[in-house]
Design an enzyme around this catalytic site. Structure first.
Site, mmCIF file in Angstrom:
data_model
loop_
_atom_site.group_PDB
_atom_site.id
_atom_site.type_symbol
_atom_site.label_atom_id
_atom_site.label_comp_id
_atom_site.label_asym_id
_atom_site.label_seq_id
_atom_site.Cartn_x
_atom_site.Cartn_y
_atom_site.Cartn_z
ATOM 1 N N SER A 277 -21.051 -8.621 -27.668
ATOM 2 C CA SER A 277 -20.091 -8.235 -28.773
ATOM 3 C C SER A 277 -19.365 -9.317 -29.467
ATOM 4 O O SER A 277 -18.861 -9.458 -30.817
ATOM 5 C CB SER A 277 -18.738 -7.231 -28.269
ATOM 6 N N GLY A 278 -19.572 -10.652 -28.907
ATOM 7 C CA GLY A 278 -18.678 -11.842 -29.362
ATOM 8 C C GLY A 278 -17.226 -11.784 -28.955
ATOM 9 O O GLY A 278 -16.741 -12.851 -29.289
ATOM 10 N N GLY A 279 -16.740 -10.827 -28.354
ATOM 11 C CA GLY A 279 -15.361 -10.925 -27.938
ATOM 12 C C GLY A 279 -15.576 -11.816 -26.492
ATOM 13 O O GLY A 279 -16.899 -12.179 -25.937
ATOM 14 N N VAL A 280 -14.347 -12.039 -25.958
ATOM 15 C CA VAL A 280 -13.939 -13.010 -24.950
ATOM 16 C C VAL A 280 -15.108 -12.729 -23.599
ATOM 17 O O VAL A 280 -15.868 -13.238 -23.023
ATOM 18 C CB VAL A 280 -12.795 -13.365 -24.405
ATOM 19 N N ASP A 281 -14.754 -11.568 -23.254
ATOM 20 C CA ASP A 281 -15.315 -11.034 -21.963
ATOM 21 C C ASP A 281 -16.833 -10.821 -22.255
ATOM 22 O O ASP A 281 -17.424 -11.358 -20.929
ATOM 23 C CB ASP A 281 -14.613 -9.582 -21.703
ATOM 24 N N SER A 282 -17.452 -10.250 -22.786
ATOM 25 C CA SER A 282 -18.955 -10.087 -22.871
ATOM 26 C C SER A 282 -19.508 -11.458 -23.199
ATOM 27 O O SER A 282 -20.474 -11.872 -22.657
ATOM 28 C CB SER A 282 -19.494 -8.994 -24.098
ATOM 29 N N SER A 283 -18.802 -12.378 -23.804
ATOM 30 C CA SER A 283 -19.373 -13.863 -24.155
ATOM 31 C C SER A 283 -19.090 -14.625 -22.809
ATOM 32 O O SER A 283 -20.182 -15.267 -22.619
ATOM 33 C CB SER A 283 -18.562 -14.582 -25.194
ATOM 34 N N HIS B 164 7.948 -8.217 -3.390
ATOM 35 C CA HIS B 164 6.665 -8.551 -3.658
ATOM 36 C C HIS B 164 6.563 -9.993 -4.535
ATOM 37 O O HIS B 164 6.980 -10.038 -5.954
ATOM 38 C CB HIS B 164 6.060 -7.543 -4.934
ATOM 39 N N GLU C 185 4.202 -11.596 -5.517
ATOM 40 C CA GLU C 185 2.963 -11.555 -6.470
ATOM 41 C C GLU C 185 3.429 -11.425 -7.890
ATOM 42 O O GLU C 185 2.828 -11.669 -8.936
ATOM 43 C CB GLU C 185 1.925 -10.988 -6.193
ATOM 44 N N LYS D 186 -7.344 -11.940 -17.686
ATOM 45 C CA LYS D 186 -8.060 -12.352 -18.948
ATOM 46 C C LYS D 186 -7.810 -13.732 -19.071
ATOM 47 O O LYS D 186 -8.809 -14.467 -19.563
ATOM 48 C CB LYS D 186 -6.875 -11.703 -20.035
ATOM 49 N N GLY E 85 0.820 -1.105 -0.008
ATOM 50 C CA GLY E 85 -0.039 0.243 -0.133
ATOM 51 C C GLY E 85 0.815 1.115 0.060
ATOM 52 O O GLY E 85 2.139 1.120 0.353
ATOM 53 N N CYS F 43 5.348 -6.050 1.755
ATOM 54 C CA CYS F 43 5.683 -4.805 1.535
ATOM 55 C C CYS F 43 5.078 -3.939 2.688
ATOM 56 O O CYS F 43 5.367 -4.005 3.975
ATOM 57 C CB CYS F 43 5.338 -4.345 0.357
ATOM 58 N N TYR F 44 3.978 -3.056 2.356
ATOM 59 C CA TYR F 44 3.342 -2.210 3.419
ATOM 60 C C TYR F 44 2.788 -3.255 4.579
ATOM 61 O O TYR F 44 2.802 -3.038 5.644
ATOM 62 C CB TYR F 44 2.118 -1.368 2.970
#
Ligand code: XMP
Length: 504
Positions: free
Chosen positions: A217-223, A164, A166, A360, A50, A77-78
């Site tokens: 939209s047919g894109g990955v996310d909206s699908s 970090h 991660e 993603k 942070g 870290c923080y």
């Protein structure tokens, strides 16, 4: 379950992601009361990085009782400094701040660093440091400028790391998370299927019999978002798919084929002619983009009016979008790239963003779990204005067909050669250039197609990919032979910057 207490660091969702990679369920929360923490019954707690300084009066600190719960705590870290500060150690400004890749050396025996290389590169980003560890702690790692790069109290299972783990640049980061998960005794039985099942259950409980609208939209996310909602609410979900006529070859039919198998109302609007009409005679890239964007909203608005009021609007926002648009309120009202401005006029009560915390590749995994085909889950990014910005100059039906056909050949050849997996984005564009060629015994005066392929992870900068020559030459050959109106094929070897990925 591992609880991540968020102190506002940049990489906090990455921490959650690393825990999920260990197949452990994880929740990220900010400023929780001790009562709420107990109610969650975590098997381990991670305190994130942070921007604050623990010794300043108004800094957010974890409640001291978390260290007495008897579950392992990892401070990063923080979070490490907060652990030291709350337990009676001393934190002060570092004489030398460390930023970036830094060699860290493990010193002494450490449960957290079991199996970790003695010297390895870690990602540092700090201006304060732990000067004295609390009682019962031993120092377990150091760097050149940070004598206490890690410390732990093995008896109480408390671990503090200044770097970090991660961040991917921390070479031993994954092993450190794996060790922490082991120390917590977690069962490692969380799978993406659990995310899907939990999300569907939560969406069901939240939405009940409410009506949901999704701009697909047919894109990955909206699908993937649509598939999740379909599982949760079935026919109470209406997906609107606007075909602006500027999609890739066969794309509209493919999207329709996929979603007609899902339990939802699918509305496809064929608006190709309408868009072409609006674009007629327009050559300026920004005007083209604006016209396509505005027309998209107008079409959607008309459909939304017919559907009437809905309870929820689904957005396929994923975590990188949340970071880009800033955390907090701005993220909630972020409009999807491809459907910019929708929230302004759709009559709805609330936005649902079921993918908000996923990266993603996790979204793709969730899509597979939901039964979406590979050509949807592995789809490369495609801009909202579609081929409209891959046709330089005026957009006409003929030009759309030329670029669709050339692009389909290019994608086919790249996939056949197996190089598609290495590319972030690749496509054909229609230059506005015509030049002289010879075909058979005759002179031609036809268009030139440009092929583009880029390597990038963030799309902010990109380099041109070195596609094998035989793939390019086969593609060029096929395009000039199969696509009437094209007699030349060019390869774009420009990086971004100075060029952009798209042509307009
Ligand atoms: P540029 O051309 O700016 O593209 O280097 C970077 C990435 O963004 C995509 N892109 C868009 N995506 N709406 C979108 O949804 C747009 O208007 C748009 N313009 C560019 C582009 O395909 C690339 O992935």
């Amino acid at each position: 379950m591992i609880l991540v207490l968020d102190f506002g660091g940049q990489y906090n969702q990455l921490i959650a992601r690393r825990v999920r990679e260990e197949h452990v369920y994880c929740e990220v929360h900010t400023a929780l009361s001790m009562e709420k923490i107990r109610a969650l019954r975590p098997e381990g707690i991670i305190l994130t990085g942070g921007p604050q300084s623990v010794y300043k009066a108004d800094s957010l600190l974890p409640p001291a009782e978390i260290f007495n719960l008897g579950v392992p705590v990892l401070g990063i870290c923080y979070g490490a400094q907060a652990m030291a500060h709350v337990l009676g150690g001393n934190v002060a400004p570092a004489q030398i701040s460390e930023y970036g890749k830094t060699e860290v050396e493990v010193i002494g025996a450490s449960e957290l660093f079991k199996g970790v290389e003695k010297k390895s590169v870690a990602w540092m980003s700090h201006t304060d440091r732990i000067v004295d560890v609390p009682e019962g702690f031993i120092v377990t790692a150091q760097s050149r400028d940070c004598p206490i790069a890690a410390a732990e109290n093995p008896a109480r299972k408390l671990y503090a790391v200044q770097f970090h783990p991660e961040v991917v640049h921390t070479v031993e980061g994954r092993k450190i998370f794996a060790n922490f998960v082991d120390l917590c005794g977690c069962a490692r039985d969380w799978q993406m299927s659990s995310f899907v099942a939990d999300t569907v259950k939560n969406l069901k409980a939240k939405i009940g019999g409410g009506k949901v609208l999704c701009a697909l939209s047919g894109g990955v996310d909206s699908s993937v978002a649509a598939a999740l909602l379909s599982k949760a609410v079935g026919k109470n979900l209406t997906c609107v798919f606007v075909d602006h006529g500027l999609l890739r070859k066969n794309e509209a039919a493919e999207v329709e084929a996929v979603f007609s198998r899902f339990d939802l109302n699918f509305i496809k609007i064929d608006a190709g002619e309408r868009f072409l009409g609006k674009l007629s005679g327009v050559v300026e890239p920004e005007r083209k983009r604006k016209i396509i964007g505005e027309e998209f909203i107008r079409v959607f608005e008309e459909v939304a009016r017919q559907i009437g009021a809905v309870d929820y609007l689904v957005q396929g926002t994923i975590y990188p979008d949340v970071i880009e648009s800033g955390l907090g309120k701005s993220a909630v009202i972020k409009s999807h790239h491809n459907v910019g401005g929708l929230p302004d006029f759709v009559d709805f009560k609330e936005i649902v963003e079921p993918l908000r915390l996923l990266f993603k590749d996790e979204v793709r995994q969730a899509g597979r779990e939901l039964g979406l085909p590979e050509h949807i889950v592995n789809r490369q990014p495609f801009p909202g204005p579609g081929l409209g910005i891959r046709i330089i100059g005026e957009v006409t039906a003929e030009k759309v067909k030329l670029v669709q056909d050339a692009d389909a050949i290019y994608r086919e050849e790249v996939a056949r050669a197996g190089v598609d997996k290495d590319l972030a984005q690749y496509f054909a564009a229609l230059t506005n250039m015509r030049s002289v060629g010879v075909m058979g015994d005759g002179r031609t005066y036809d268009y030139a197609i440009a092929l583009r392929a880029v390597l990038t992870s963030d799309f902010m900068t990109a380099e041109a990919a070195q596609i094998p020559w035989d793939v390019l030459s086969r593609t060029a050959n096929r395009i000039v032979n199969e696509v009437k109106g094209v007699n030349r094929v060019l390869y774009d070897c420009t990086s971004k910057p100075p060029a952009t990925i798209e042509f307009e």
